[in-house]
Design an enzyme around this catalytic site. Structure first.
Site, PDB file in Angstrom:
ATOM      1  N   GLU A 151     -18.956   5.717   0.540  1.00  0.00           N
ATOM      2  CA  GLU A 151     -18.330   5.020  -0.576  1.00  0.00           C
ATOM      3  C   GLU A 151     -19.159   5.063  -1.855  1.00  0.00           C
ATOM      4  O   GLU A 151     -18.613   5.135  -2.964  1.00  0.00           O
ATOM      5  CB  GLU A 151     -18.042   3.569  -0.185  1.00  0.00           C
ATOM      6  CG  GLU A 151     -17.009   3.425   0.941  1.00  0.00           C
ATOM      7  CD  GLU A 151     -17.543   3.663   2.354  1.00  0.00           C
ATOM      8  OE1 GLU A 151     -18.781   3.822   2.503  1.00  0.00           O
ATOM      9  OE2 GLU A 151     -16.741   3.686   3.298  1.00  0.00           O
TER      10      GLU A 151
ATOM     11  N   ARG B 195       0.826  -1.217   0.000  1.00  0.00           N
ATOM     12  CA  ARG B 195       0.000   0.000   0.000  1.00  0.00           C
ATOM     13  C   ARG B 195       0.857   1.262   0.000  1.00  0.00           C
ATOM     14  O   ARG B 195       0.409   2.323  -0.413  1.00  0.00           O
ATOM     15  CB  ARG B 195      -1.010  -0.015   1.140  1.00  0.00           C
ATOM     16  CG  ARG B 195      -0.399  -0.114   2.510  1.00  0.00           C
ATOM     17  CD  ARG B 195      -1.458  -0.202   3.593  1.00  0.00           C
ATOM     18  NE  ARG B 195      -0.851  -0.674   4.833  1.00  0.00           N
ATOM     19  CZ  ARG B 195      -1.180  -0.260   6.050  1.00  0.00           C
ATOM     20  NH1 ARG B 195      -2.131   0.630   6.196  1.00  0.00           N
ATOM     21  NH2 ARG B 195      -0.598  -0.737   7.120  1.00  0.00           N
TER      22      ARG B 195
HETATM   23  C1  LIG Z   1     -18.556   1.495   5.347  1.00  0.00           C
HETATM   24  C2  LIG Z   1     -17.307   1.684   6.101  1.00  0.00           C
HETATM   25  N1  LIG Z   1     -16.384   2.547   5.618  1.00  0.00           N
HETATM   26  C3  LIG Z   1     -15.222   2.708   6.286  1.00  0.00           C
HETATM   27  C4  LIG Z   1     -14.966   2.044   7.437  1.00  0.00           C
HETATM   28  C5  LIG Z   1     -13.636   2.190   8.172  1.00  0.00           C
HETATM   29  N2  LIG Z   1     -13.846   2.854   9.464  1.00  0.00           N
HETATM   30  C6  LIG Z   1     -13.864   2.175  10.624  1.00  0.00           C
HETATM   31  S1  LIG Z   1     -14.265   3.152  11.939  1.00  0.00           S
HETATM   32  C7  LIG Z   1     -14.372   4.524  10.949  1.00  0.00           C
HETATM   33  C8  LIG Z   1     -14.773   5.856  11.477  1.00  0.00           C
HETATM   34  C9  LIG Z   1     -14.735   5.984  12.954  1.00  0.00           C
HETATM   35  O1  LIG Z   1     -15.467   7.090  13.411  1.00  0.00           O
HETATM   36  P1  LIG Z   1     -16.915   6.915  14.005  1.00  0.00           P
HETATM   37  O2  LIG Z   1     -17.706   6.120  13.036  1.00  0.00           O
HETATM   38  O3  LIG Z   1     -17.411   8.235  14.403  1.00  0.00           O
HETATM   39  O4  LIG Z   1     -16.687   5.963  15.249  1.00  0.00           O
HETATM   40  P2  LIG Z   1     -16.226   6.316  16.724  1.00  0.00           P
HETATM   41  O5  LIG Z   1     -15.740   7.716  16.736  1.00  0.00           O
HETATM   42  O6  LIG Z   1     -17.429   6.153  17.575  1.00  0.00           O
HETATM   43  O7  LIG Z   1     -15.172   5.299  17.040  1.00  0.00           O
HETATM   44  C10 LIG Z   1     -14.095   4.190   9.621  1.00  0.00           C
HETATM   45  C11 LIG Z   1     -14.059   5.145   8.521  1.00  0.00           C
HETATM   46  C12 LIG Z   1     -15.949   1.137   7.895  1.00  0.00           C
HETATM   47  N3  LIG Z   1     -15.770   0.400   8.988  1.00  0.00           N
HETATM   48  N4  LIG Z   1     -17.107   1.000   7.220  1.00  0.00           N
END
Ligand SMILES: Cc1ncc(C[n+]2csc(CCOP(=O)(O)OP(=O)(O)O)c2C)c(N)n1
Ligand SMILES: [Mg+2]
Lengths: 318, 276
Positions: free
Chosen positions: A63, A16
């Site tokens: 996405e 990557r």
């Molecule tokens: C559809 C999707 N896109 C991307 C991700 C990767 N991902 C995991 S957690 C996250 C964001 C974390 O922020 P939030 O959803 O606000 O969670 P928290 O702050 O409560 O941990 C992302 C982009 C995912 N799990 N699912």
């Protein structure tokens, strides 16, 4: 098909990383736009964002919107690179890719990191093992799967120069390099990286270096194994498949993907079509979901590592 | 809530935080920030609010819980262990090839998870489906889903919200873990989801704000309010702190998920009152 004679593996370097490095190398091209869905530091797209913030579009977790926007950007002359994990690059926005990008015939580069069970501890929810099938099924889609850092750079360069939509699967772990440097690559080609007489291994992605390691080890036991690096899953390099089919004890296809719709199925169908009867064997995820674990442990568990490949080759030669 | 209950919940909160640190340290991977931010919400739901049976986790008329922000599952697994639903030894095999606790909730490998999650926002629709189905059966069960602020960026969330509003699913409560952060930074800078309550109300939901999402008393008032709402689904917006309880993780987006070194692990445990 090009021929190489690779005798050793190089020091580990994450595939990557090639994405970030490649993007920087073409960053001066005003047409290049990179879209991120809240994973830029994982996909390494953020490297581009630091240098070219005006052409780095961070939209958060969207996405489907990303694929549609990429189509729109391409429609007005940009070369969009979409970046997220393989699961969110293919599964979630599949129909946007099919209609807005492919059916409309836009020049969009779908770059996916975290392909396969190599994704590791996050578990099956994040291990994309069906992407060759999903992307390959779309008419005209090219499906690329580099095996190391340098082949990733080479493939990305070819993808950038090509006009059309493409899917590239990259992976998370740091793995030994197969090639010593970037090389000229035309889309669709496979490389023969080690020749041999008894068995041919056709592999794609990081299983390639495991296959090479297996082949080099078996050499010492007097077993002669050829290894083909299928950097392109679709189109399939037919010449390379035919070359592989000439080995005495048959062909082994290795991929970090389910059997259905993967490289193994594509190779089988080509050989059947050509009327060539050769013993075939497969190492892949079968019809299973992966599970959480370290990449190395999972490759051992599912027999995708050098040891697993060696064991299978020994079975093939009986 | 009586003082004894409160004291007990606070002790449990400390235990869950220790488990989160221990699990992600042993696994050398996993998500700390978002797990630490819903500890109080989770404990209150499982130990006070939800109609569940400790002796029978699959009791048919149970209330359902969906962890839509699946990456924060260390908290859920710790709670399962406190309920006696899994062996505590399993916690130390989190994310390992020889363990059953997956990096994201897997109904396939641990049926205690009502649905598999990890791809953000998918839990929202599943929760709506559950609430709809339960109503069709005439069941008294309620459905609770924990969602994240970054999930408000996903289109699917709004499809689920619109449908739940139009169907008047009053047996459905979303709790928003409003910690303000996602992986790459501040949600408001990345793609601002506000005004949150106005949007939900436009979709025919009732909303309630909890100023301190780590205060059991405030949270309990919110859940009591939710049970009283008729004819509409409810959103509880809980202001939380990502990384809550560990000074160097609090409000730091890098601690969404980061490998814990031995030094930092010791430091975190010390803050949680464990001297190693
Ligand atoms: C559809 C999707 N896109 C991307 C991700 C990767 N991902 C995991 S957690 C996250 C964001 C974390 O922020 P939030 O959803 O606000 O969670 P928290 O702050 O409560 O941990 C992302 C982009 C995912 N799990 N699912
Ligand atoms: Mg958040």
């Amino acid at each position: 098909m090009k021929r190489y004679e690779i005798k050793t593996l190089g020091p580990p370097k994450a595939i990557r990383e090639a994405y970030g490095d490649f993007l920087l190398s073409v960053g001066e091209d005003e047409r290049v736009v990179v879209i991120d869905c809240d994973l830029g530091h994982s996909t390494k797209a953020a490297k581009f964002g630091e240098r070219y913030p005006d052409r780095y579009v961070e939209i958060g977790i969207q996405e489907q919107n990303m694929m549609g926007m990429a189509a729109g950007l391409a429609a007005v002359g940009k070369i969009p690179f979409t970046s997220t994990f393989a699961i969110f690059s293919t599964g979630r926005p599949w129909e946007q890719i099919r209609l807005s990008i492919a059916y409309s015939n836009f020049n969009v580069k779908i770059v996916a990191t975290h392909g396969g069970i190599a994704t590791g501890e996050d578990g099956a929810s994040h291990q994309m093992t069906e992407d060759f099938a999903l992307m390959g099924a779309i008419p005209g889609m090219k499906v690329l799967s580099p095996s190391d850092y340098y082949s990733a750079l080479s493939v990305l360069r070819a993808v950038y120069e090509y006009e059309g939509y493409v899917y590239i699967r990259l992976v998370r772990p740091k793995t030994p390099t197969v090639y010593p440097e970037e090389f000229p690559y035309s889309l669709g080609e496979a490389n023969l990286i080690k020749d041999g007489e008894d068995v041919a291994v056709i592999a794609t992605g990081i299983p390639v270096h495991h296959a090479l390691k297996a082949a080099l080890d078996l050499e010492k036991e007097g077993v002669s194994v050829a290894v083909y690096d299928f950097l392109s899953v679709k189109p399939l390099d037919e010449e390379a498949v035919m070359d592989a089919a000439r080995k005495r004890h048959g062909v082994l296809v290795v991929e970090d993907h389910v059997f259905w719709g993967g490289l193994g199925m594509a190779v089988s169908s080509l050989l059947a079509r050509k009327g060539i009867s050769v013993p075939l064997s497969f190492v892949n995820m079968g019809d299973e979901f992966g599970r959480s674990g370290k990449y190395e442990e999972l490759y051992r568990y599912y027999g995708l590592d050098a040891e697993g490949i060696k064991a299978r080759i020994r079975e093939m030669i009986g | 809530m009586n003082p004894d209950e409160l004291k007990d919940l606070k002790e449990k909160a400390l235990q869950v935080r220790r488990d989160i640190i221990e699990m992600t340290y042993r696994a050398q991977s996993g998500h700390q920030g978002g797990a630490l931010s819903w500890v109080e919400i989770g404990l209150l739901l499982f130990f006070k609010v939800m109609n569940i049976r400790r002796e029978d986790p699959f009791y048919e008329d149970r209330d359902r819980f969906v962890l839509s922000k699946g990456h924060a599952c260390a908290t859920l697994y710790s709670i399962w262990s406190l309920l006696g639903w899994i062996d505590r030894e399993e916690l130390w095999k989190f994310r390992r090839v020889d363990g059953m606790l997956q990096g994201h909730p897997s109904r396939r490998r641990t049926p205690l998870a009502e649905t598999s999650t990890g791809s953000l926002s998918q839990g929202t629709s599943v929760a709506v489906g559950m609430a709809l189905g339960l109503k069709m059966w005439g069941k008294p069960s309620r459905v609770y889903a924990l969602i994240s602020d970054a999930e408000l960026q996903e289109g699917q969330t709004w499809e689920a919200v619109e449908t739940a509003g139009n169907k008047g699913l009053d047996n459905l409560t979303f709790i928003l873990d409003y910690n303000g952060l996602q992986i790459e930074g501040d949600v408001h800078e990345i793609n601002d989801p506000t005004p949150i309550e106005e949007k939900f109300r436009a979709f025919k939901w009732e909303t309630y704000r909890v100023e301190d999402g780590h205060d059991f008393v405030q949270l309990y008032e919110a859940f009591t309010w939710a049970k009283g709402v008729k004819g509409k689904p409810q959103l509880i917006v809980a202001r939380t702190v990502k990384g809550k309880g560990i000074s160097f993780m609090e409000n730091r987006y890098e601690w969404h998920s980061k490998v814990l070194t031995e030094d930092l692990y010791r430091k975190a445990m010390k803050e949680l009152g464990v001297h190693l």
